[in-house]
Design an enzyme around this catalytic site. Sequence first.
Site, mmCIF file in Angstrom:
data_model
loop_
_atom_site.group_PDB
_atom_site.id
_atom_site.type_symbol
_atom_site.label_atom_id
_atom_site.label_comp_id
_atom_site.label_asym_id
_atom_site.label_seq_id
_atom_site.Cartn_x
_atom_site.Cartn_y
_atom_site.Cartn_z
ATOM 1 N N GLN A 106 0.809 -1.217 0.000
ATOM 2 C CA GLN A 106 0.000 0.000 0.000
ATOM 3 C C GLN A 106 0.842 1.267 0.000
ATOM 4 O OE1 GLN A 106 -1.527 -1.175 4.060
ATOM 5 N NE2 GLN A 106 -1.565 1.059 4.347
ATOM 6 N N CYS A 113 -5.153 0.061 3.741
ATOM 7 C CA CYS A 113 -5.022 -1.337 4.155
ATOM 8 C C CYS A 113 -6.341 -2.084 4.071
ATOM 9 C CB CYS A 113 -4.466 -1.411 5.567
ATOM 10 S SG CYS A 113 -5.460 -0.540 6.807
ATOM 11 N N HIS A 131 -5.482 -0.954 11.646
ATOM 12 C CA HIS A 131 -4.943 -1.618 10.459
ATOM 13 C C HIS A 131 -5.783 -2.853 10.143
ATOM 14 C CE1 HIS A 131 -1.929 -2.407 7.469
ATOM 15 N NE2 HIS A 131 -1.471 -3.509 8.035
ATOM 16 N N ASN A 137 0.048 -9.310 5.152
ATOM 17 C CA ASN A 137 0.040 -7.867 5.315
ATOM 18 C C ASN A 137 0.075 -7.201 3.937
ATOM 19 O OD1 ASN A 137 0.093 -5.367 6.559
ATOM 20 N ND2 ASN A 137 1.848 -5.817 7.857
#
Length: 473
Positions: free
Chosen positions: A92, A98, A393, A414
């Site tokens: 990102q 996110c 997040h 992630n």
Amino acid sequence: MVFKCLFFTIVNRYLKGYTRLKLEKGENDMSEITQEQLAYFKEAVAVSPKADALRNAVTTNGILQAARDNRRAGELTPVFSVDLESSPVANQLQSGRCWMFAALNTMRHDMKALYGLPGDFELSQSYTFFWDKLEKANYFYNNIVATAEQPTTDREVAFLLQMPQQDGGQWDMMVGLIEKYGVVPQSAYPESQASSHSADFNRLYNAKLRKDAITLRRMVTEHATEEQIAQQVAQFGRENYHILSLTFGEPPVTFNFSYRDKDNNFHSDANISPKDFYAKYIGWDLSEYVSIINAPTADKPFNQTYGVKMLGSVVGGREVKHLNLDLSTFKDLAVKQLLAGENVWFGVDMGPKLDRAAGLMDTKLYNEDDLFDVDFSMTKAERLEFGDSLMTHAMVLTGVDLVDGKPTKWKVENSWGDKNGHKGYFTMSDEWFDEFTYQVVIKKEHLPAELRDIYENTTPYELAPWDPMGALA
């Protein structure tokens, strides 16, 4: 142990004497730090035999490295009994998308399995970003008009003006965007400088929205008609679209999609729309995916649904709705979905107990309590209630290690690129999950019948706009 006893003896004597002195003087107001107190403060350091060594360690290495327990890395090896197929992680970059990356990554995993797409295939996060920016501005205008007769010092109005829009969001907001605008592959709408580095754009865009708020509030107080206000909002929307188009690129109405599958067979779709692309290549019934939270505060009883006032993106789209469950049920649902071969979108507080470079999330990773001889611990409920934690997040659960049916650690996809962790994948201890995971998105079919009934048939209790369960990942 001797030091601790001595320290607390000194504390108790000081507090008793200080309280007695205040009562004798009849003082109940705030007090300054006195020279006597400073001497008392310094005494705690003077009696510590390890103060010099600890000071050298912290000043040289910083708090986290000085407090790090290097043994934990060996106990959190990235091997899992349930491990769904992995894809190269996305990045990102310097943006707060996110929640979009996590949602689109869960969908691309299904697409890759179904169609044999290449490993580097991604859905366009910039495309949903464009529409989110346009929709959030319109959502802001609606809230500004609704609160126009309240003073700017009112907490709700101040909340709106503090951050008219931002990059972050929640699952239900993403659903609203996809249902209205569909999705496209990244090849049809690639990244721009501003989508990957959004700070400059956000500063300018928020300044415009605040200026627009001045106009709309004035129109309301001057008794403009609803039609006049609607026309003004439309004019602002026209300006916003122009800015967004020049900044991010014009979003496609139709596009061509071509790819070779894993067997090198060629496939092509010409002039397909974003909504048709979603229907054909993804096809999830998004109404079947619901937000489950674990917020163990007294103001949020379990087995009840919650909404958040003034939180959203698409006016008329899906509203934010959470079902609050106890930790055991919350966790069991995540495991159940992984065992069914489905990834899990989840939201966390990504700040505490994190080694970004090593890709470790673990409550025992840093021993600050031992380093400073101070108890920093709070319960999950206390951290939420006293402003120490909230969701910051969103990522994807792609695996879990089960021992005797119970999770011990989790595999996390992630969106920070492949330079962190194990090629971008993180390992999260089960204790960290308990303390800092607040939200999972679960397919309704995994919910027990009674919980599904609660989600579908109860009216959500509306939380304040600043409630931690309204935080945007």
